[in-house]
Design a protein around this motif. Structure first.
Motif, PDB file in Angstrom:
ATOM      1  N   GLU A  87      -6.309 -10.940  -1.362  1.00  0.00           N
ATOM      2  CA  GLU A  87      -6.162 -10.311  -1.248  1.00  0.00           C
ATOM      3  C   GLU A  87      -6.343  -8.729  -2.166  1.00  0.00           C
ATOM      4  OE1 GLU A  87      -3.848  -6.920  -0.769  1.00  0.00           O
ATOM      5  OE2 GLU A  87      -2.820  -7.646  -1.668  1.00  0.00           O
ATOM      6  N   LYS A  88      -7.248  -7.905  -1.932  1.00  0.00           N
ATOM      7  CA  LYS A  88      -8.171  -7.629  -2.404  1.00  0.00           C
ATOM      8  C   LYS A  88      -7.278  -6.250  -3.139  1.00  0.00           C
ATOM      9  CE  LYS A  88     -12.323  -8.461  -2.141  1.00  0.00           C
ATOM     10  NZ  LYS A  88     -12.654  -9.037  -3.193  1.00  0.00           N
ATOM     11  N   LYS A  89      -6.080  -6.018  -2.721  1.00  0.00           N
ATOM     12  CA  LYS A  89      -5.264  -4.591  -2.940  1.00  0.00           C
ATOM     13  C   LYS A  89      -5.030  -5.207  -4.069  1.00  0.00           C
ATOM     14  CE  LYS A  89      -1.659  -1.519  -1.802  1.00  0.00           C
ATOM     15  NZ  LYS A  89      -0.867  -0.697  -0.927  1.00  0.00           N
ATOM     16  N   GLN A  91      -5.929  -7.678  -5.910  1.00  0.00           N
ATOM     17  CA  GLN A  91      -7.014  -7.760  -7.356  1.00  0.00           C
ATOM     18  C   GLN A  91      -6.900  -6.119  -7.609  1.00  0.00           C
ATOM     19  OE1 GLN A  91     -11.131  -8.903  -5.590  1.00  0.00           O
ATOM     20  NE2 GLN A  91     -10.867 -10.494  -7.362  1.00  0.00           N
ATOM     21  N   ASN A  92      -7.356  -5.605  -7.162  1.00  0.00           N
ATOM     22  CA  ASN A  92      -7.741  -4.239  -7.587  1.00  0.00           C
ATOM     23  C   ASN A  92      -6.521  -3.944  -8.675  1.00  0.00           C
ATOM     24  OD1 ASN A  92      -9.985  -3.925  -6.007  1.00  0.00           O
ATOM     25  ND2 ASN A  92      -9.129  -2.695  -4.408  1.00  0.00           N
TER      26      ASN A  92
END
Length: 148
Positions: A87-89, A91-92
Protein backbone atom coordinates in the motif's frame (compact mmCIF):
# COMPACT_ATOMS: atom_id res chain seq x y z
CA UNK A 1 39.58 -23.53 13.35
CA UNK A 2 37.14 -26.42 13.40
CA UNK A 3 33.40 -25.88 13.27
CA UNK A 4 31.67 -26.72 16.56
CA UNK A 5 28.11 -28.09 16.49
CA UNK A 6 25.75 -27.17 19.34
CA UNK A 7 22.18 -28.45 19.65
CA UNK A 8 19.57 -26.11 21.10
CA UNK A 9 15.88 -26.44 21.74
CA UNK A 10 13.72 -23.89 19.95
CA UNK A 11 13.13 -22.24 23.35
CA UNK A 12 16.88 -21.92 23.98
CA UNK A 13 17.35 -20.46 20.52
CA UNK A 14 14.59 -17.88 21.09
CA UNK A 15 16.27 -16.91 24.39
CA UNK A 16 19.55 -16.49 22.52
CA UNK A 17 17.94 -14.27 19.89
CA UNK A 18 16.33 -12.21 22.67
CA UNK A 19 19.71 -11.87 24.40
CA UNK A 20 21.30 -10.59 21.17
CA UNK A 21 18.62 -7.91 21.03
CA UNK A 22 19.09 -6.96 24.72
CA UNK A 23 22.88 -6.82 24.96
CA UNK A 24 23.99 -3.26 25.72
CA UNK A 25 26.51 -1.25 27.71
CA UNK A 26 24.63 -2.12 30.90
CA UNK A 27 23.92 -5.78 30.14
CA UNK A 28 26.36 -8.45 29.00
CA UNK A 29 25.05 -11.80 27.90
CA UNK A 30 27.06 -14.99 27.78
CA UNK A 31 26.25 -18.21 25.97
CA UNK A 32 27.07 -21.46 27.76
CA UNK A 33 28.25 -23.85 25.04
CA UNK A 34 27.75 -26.86 27.34
CA UNK A 35 24.12 -26.25 28.29
CA UNK A 36 22.90 -23.88 25.57
CA UNK A 37 21.75 -21.44 28.23
CA UNK A 38 22.20 -17.68 28.20
CA UNK A 39 23.46 -15.93 31.31
CA UNK A 40 22.99 -12.17 31.77
CA UNK A 41 25.32 -10.03 33.84
CA UNK A 42 24.93 -6.34 34.58
CA UNK A 43 24.89 -3.68 37.24
CA UNK A 44 21.13 -3.92 37.69
CA UNK A 45 20.83 -7.70 37.48
CA UNK A 46 21.08 -9.74 40.64
CA UNK A 47 23.73 -12.34 39.88
CA UNK A 48 25.14 -15.31 41.71
CA UNK A 49 28.78 -14.37 42.43
CA UNK A 50 29.83 -17.95 41.65
CA UNK A 51 28.30 -17.65 38.17
CA UNK A 52 30.20 -14.46 37.45
CA UNK A 53 33.43 -16.10 38.59
CA UNK A 54 32.73 -19.26 36.54
CA UNK A 55 32.12 -17.15 33.41
CA UNK A 56 35.39 -15.29 33.95
CA UNK A 57 37.34 -18.52 34.51
CA UNK A 58 35.83 -20.42 31.59
CA UNK A 59 35.39 -17.54 29.13
CA UNK A 60 36.34 -18.58 25.62
CA UNK A 61 36.12 -22.29 26.36
CA UNK A 62 32.70 -22.86 27.87
CA UNK A 63 31.27 -19.33 27.72
CA UNK A 64 31.30 -16.87 24.86
CA UNK A 65 29.92 -13.36 24.72
CA UNK A 66 26.53 -13.18 23.02
CA UNK A 67 26.90 -10.94 19.97
CA UNK A 68 24.87 -7.75 19.91
CA UNK A 69 22.42 -6.92 17.16
CA UNK A 70 23.40 -3.36 16.29
CA UNK A 71 20.91 -0.54 15.82
CA UNK A 72 22.13 0.07 12.26
CA UNK A 73 21.15 -3.53 11.44
CA UNK A 74 17.68 -2.95 12.85
CA UNK A 75 17.42 0.24 10.81
CA UNK A 76 18.32 -1.68 7.64
CA UNK A 77 15.57 -4.17 8.51
CA UNK A 78 13.06 -1.32 8.75
CA UNK A 79 14.15 0.01 5.37
CA UNK A 80 13.89 -3.40 3.74
CA UNK A 81 10.50 -4.08 5.32
CA UNK A 82 9.23 -0.71 4.06
CA UNK A 83 10.11 -1.77 0.51
CA UNK A 84 7.82 -4.81 0.88
CA UNK A 85 4.76 -2.76 1.87
CA UNK A 86 2.26 -2.88 -1.01
CA UNK A 87 0.00 0.00 0.00
CA UNK A 88 1.74 3.14 -1.30
CA UNK A 89 0.30 5.57 1.25
CA UNK A 90 1.58 3.42 4.12
CA UNK A 91 4.91 2.88 2.39
CA UNK A 92 5.32 6.67 2.02
CA UNK A 93 4.43 7.17 5.70
CA UNK A 94 7.03 4.61 6.73
CA UNK A 95 9.66 6.22 4.49
CA UNK A 96 8.91 9.58 6.16
CA UNK A 97 9.21 7.94 9.61
CA UNK A 98 12.65 6.64 8.67
CA UNK A 99 13.95 10.11 7.83
CA UNK A 100 15.38 12.32 10.50
CA UNK A 101 17.60 10.90 13.25
CA UNK A 102 16.47 10.68 16.82
CA UNK A 103 13.31 8.72 17.57
CA UNK A 104 13.28 6.84 14.27
CA UNK A 105 12.46 3.48 15.88
CA UNK A 106 9.53 4.93 17.81
CA UNK A 107 8.21 6.81 14.76
CA UNK A 108 8.41 3.68 12.65
CA UNK A 109 6.51 1.59 15.20
CA UNK A 110 3.96 4.36 15.80
CA UNK A 111 3.32 4.56 12.05
CA UNK A 112 2.76 0.80 11.88
CA UNK A 113 0.57 0.71 14.98
CA UNK A 114 -2.42 1.97 12.99
CA UNK A 115 -2.46 -1.27 10.99
CA UNK A 116 -2.49 -4.34 13.25
CA UNK A 117 -1.84 -6.81 10.39
CA UNK A 118 1.09 -4.81 9.07
CA UNK A 119 2.52 -4.44 12.57
CA UNK A 120 2.31 -8.21 13.00
CA UNK A 121 4.05 -8.67 9.62
CA UNK A 122 6.81 -6.32 10.79
CA UNK A 123 7.38 -8.32 13.98
CA UNK A 124 7.55 -11.58 12.00
CA UNK A 125 9.93 -9.98 9.49
CA UNK A 126 12.17 -8.56 12.24
CA UNK A 127 12.17 -11.82 14.21
CA UNK A 128 13.10 -13.84 11.14
CA UNK A 129 15.91 -11.43 10.29
CA UNK A 130 17.25 -11.61 13.85
CA UNK A 131 17.12 -15.43 13.85
CA UNK A 132 19.10 -15.52 10.59
CA UNK A 133 21.52 -12.91 11.95
CA UNK A 134 22.16 -14.92 15.13
CA UNK A 135 22.89 -18.08 13.11
CA UNK A 136 25.37 -16.10 10.97
CA UNK A 137 27.00 -14.43 13.98
CA UNK A 138 27.61 -17.79 15.62
CA UNK A 139 28.95 -19.30 12.39
CA UNK A 140 31.47 -16.45 12.35
CA UNK A 141 32.60 -17.81 15.73
CA UNK A 142 32.85 -21.30 14.15
CA UNK A 143 29.73 -22.49 15.92
CA UNK A 144 26.91 -24.14 13.97
CA UNK A 145 23.66 -24.00 15.96
CA UNK A 146 21.30 -26.89 15.36
CA UNK A 147 17.74 -26.08 16.44
CA UNK A 148 15.60 -29.04 17.45
Amino acid sequence: MELEFIKLTSHQFEELVFACEQTSHEISCFFDKQTGDVEMLGDYIETDPELKERIEEEFGERYIRVPKIESWQSFEDMEEFTETVQEKKMQNSLERALRGGKGVFRRFKDTLSGDRNLLEQWYKFKDQRNRERVLRLFEEEFIKLIIE
